[in-house]
Scaffold this motif. Structure first.
Motif, PDB file in Angstrom:
ATOM      1  N   LEU A  28       0.836  -1.203   0.000  1.00 42.27           N
ATOM      2  CA  LEU A  28       0.000   0.000   0.000  1.00 42.27           C
ATOM      3  C   LEU A  28       0.870   1.252   0.000  1.00 42.27           C
ATOM      4  O   LEU A  28       0.589   2.232  -0.694  1.00 42.27           O
ATOM      5  CB  LEU A  28      -0.914   0.008   1.221  1.00 42.27           C
ATOM      6  N   GLN A  29       1.932   1.217   0.783  1.00 37.57           N
ATOM      7  CA  GLN A  29       2.860   2.350   0.815  1.00 37.57           C
ATOM      8  C   GLN A  29       3.470   2.583  -0.564  1.00 37.57           C
ATOM      9  O   GLN A  29       3.459   3.703  -1.082  1.00 37.57           O
ATOM     10  CB  GLN A  29       3.959   2.069   1.836  1.00 37.57           C
ATOM     11  N   LEU A  94      -0.809   3.601   9.211  1.00 38.28           N
ATOM     12  CA  LEU A  94      -1.668   3.321   8.050  1.00 38.28           C
ATOM     13  C   LEU A  94      -3.031   3.997   8.200  1.00 38.28           C
ATOM     14  O   LEU A  94      -3.593   4.491   7.217  1.00 38.28           O
ATOM     15  CB  LEU A  94      -1.847   1.813   7.887  1.00 38.28           C
ATOM     16  N   PHE A 184      -6.277   1.858   2.932  1.00 41.59           N
ATOM     17  CA  PHE A 184      -5.363   1.967   4.066  1.00 41.59           C
ATOM     18  C   PHE A 184      -6.004   1.455   5.353  1.00 41.59           C
ATOM     19  O   PHE A 184      -5.331   0.844   6.183  1.00 41.59           O
ATOM     20  CB  PHE A 184      -4.893   3.413   4.223  1.00 41.59           C
TER      21      PHE A 184
END
Length: 497
Positions: A28-29, A94, A184
């Motif tokens: 996700l990052q 997150l 997230f």
């Protein structure tokens, strides 16, 4: 000495399951942070330097956590306290990241998030070695590779899938669409849940029992580094020269980061030559100075490989949106469609990487490790270079097949090539030092890519992917300088991603 007992399939499954959560958050990052930075007003040419937190924290945190976890034991275990602490911090980051109101806060949250991932990730590799006998380590590392791939694929596709399910994919200026926010939130839940599963379903051997097995670590005296000051002077001179050039030619401020890194390493090597310390910093710097020659050669392979991957991670979103969807406006439908498709591409290469991890050992038996790694890196290089020539973004999925093979190879074959060239008693610390040559090229990419794009490529981020492709080609050539270990087929099977 006694043999370490074997574990069942499900015991190994439980001890590796936490990697699913780590990779979910990490993917996700990689796929969305550049999008978040642009939404909050970052210029595309400033994105590389904003990403500097990720590799810098890895350089600092991983050796410290590895050193501390080797010396930790309490009622919660040896490695598991770090798994859990890192997972809690990463989950909080997150949840906060998509709600950051300003750019500086998002950059700070990236630093916290990446630090937390490193706190959890660093002890995980050692965890396999702690728990499993040598005969089962191949299965342990292979199972980790499955969770890495699954987590990366699902997380990278998540904004795209949420859009298909009717979640809003556009938002007001300065705000992120709900697709990113919900991704997230889901990522935080998956990360914490997966890590808790591993923490609660596994046990660890206490130090006295671990030392009773047949493969304990053997302590050695620090390496002699009385001549390290010479290398330190060279680094200091290069750093000073770079500062002069930046000031004289009014170069970009990002280059101060590179100059500062040279100065810091120069000071550390000078300190190494004269210190009487026997602490962890002395041990790490001493072994860095006296690393085996084959490892020095393999470091160049890692350097060019990870420069390429970092260039791809931080520029794919802007490159796809600008080049293939014709928009740099983060509030536009076109930009957000491009950003979603970039997430699909990131998930695709990770998915291919899972399949490639199964095929690479077969390729090694046919061609050997060096040639196999060269071939895989060149496939990735061609894949990234093809971005310059493809016009339909859907065909970029073919490009990602090559990148997927390169990625699987980068995460497996260098460690197999390294294993027979290291003293067994220093395997842990040399693996930590090996991480330096993953982090340093990322720091270099973060400091110079924006400058190169401005000076030579009119600020077009697609050229960063092309530079990454060329870097993978060079990395493949550097592989030919590395000695081939004996029994390569068996070595590789234990080093899958």
């Amino acid at each position: 000495m006694k043999a370490k007992p074997t574990l069942s399939f499900w015991q190994i499954w439980n001890m590796c399951f936490g990697f699913l959560g780590i990779q979910f958050g990490f993917a996700l990052q990689n796929a969305n942070v550049s999008r978040i930075f642009q939404t909050l007003g970052a210029d595309v040419n400033d994105i590389p330097v904003l990403w500097i937190a990720a590799p810098l924290t890895g350089l600092i945190v991983q050796p410290i956590i590895g050193y501390c976890s080797d010396r930790t034991w309490n009622r919660f275990g040896r490695r598991r306290p770090y798994f859990f602490a890192g997972a809690v911090l990463a989950t909080l980051a997150l949840l906060a990241m998509p709600n950051a109101p300003v750019l500086w806060m998002a950059a700070g949250l990236l630093w916290i998030m990446d630090s937390s991932f490193n706190i959890s990730m660093e002890p995980f590799r050692a965890f396999v070695g702690d728990q499993l006998p040598p005969s089962q380590r191949p299965l342990g590392y292979s199972m980790q590779s499955v969770f890495i791939g699954v987590g990366a694929v699902v997380a990278s596709f998540l904004p795209y899938l949420l859009t298909r399910w009717g979640v809003a994919n556009t938002a007001a200026p300065g705000e992120l669409p709900h697709t990113v926010k919900f991704a997230f939130y889901i990522g935080g839940a998956v990360l914490l849940g997966a890590m808790l599963w591993t923490v609660l379903t596994t046990r660890e051997y206490p130090p006295n029992e671990l030392q009773s097995f047949a493969d304990p670590a053997i302590a050695q005296a620090p390496a002699d580094a009385s001549g390290a000051w010479k290398l330190g002077v060279v680094f200091l001179a290069l750093g000073a020269l770079m500062v002069f050039l930046i000031i004289h030619f009014a170069l970009e401020k990002e280059l101060y980061l590179l100059a500062g890194g040279l100065v810091v390493f120069g000071l550390l090597f000078v300190w190494l030559a004269f210190t009487r310390s026997t602490g962890p910093l002395r041990q790490i710097m001493g072994d860095l100075h006296d690393m085996p020659k084959p490892m020095r050669r393999l470091n160049w392979v890692q350097f060019f490989s990870w420069f390429a991957m970092f260039a791809m991670w931080i520029n794919t979103t802007s490159a796809v949106s600008q080049t293939f969807y014709g928009s740099s406006d983060t509030t536009s439908i076109a930009y957000n469609e491009g950003a979603n498709w970039a997430g699909v591409l990131m998930g695709s290469y990770n998915g291919v990487g899972v399949l490639a991890a199964v095929l690479i050992p077969l390729l090694v038996r046919l061609l050997g490790m060096r040639v196999s790694h060269l071939l895989n890196l060149w496939l990735g290089g061609v894949g990234l270079l093809s971005f310059l020539f493809i016009r339909d973004p859907h065909w970029l999925l073919v490009s990602m097949v090559g990148v997927g093979f390169a990625w699987a190879s980068i995460l497996s074959l260098p460690y197999a090539l390294l294993s027979d060239n290291l003293p067994a008693a220093k395997m842990g610390i040399y693996m930590g030092i090996f991480n330096f040559f993953i982090v340093i090229p990322q720091l270099l990419a973060a400091s110079v890519l924006g400058v190169l794009l401005k000076l030579f490529f009119h600020g077009q981020p697609i050229w960063a992917l092309a530079l990454g492709g060329a870097s993978l080609i060079i990395a493949g050539l550097c592989t030919l300088r590395v000695r081939e270990p004996e029994a390569s087929g068996s070595a590789t099977s234990g080093k899958a991603i």
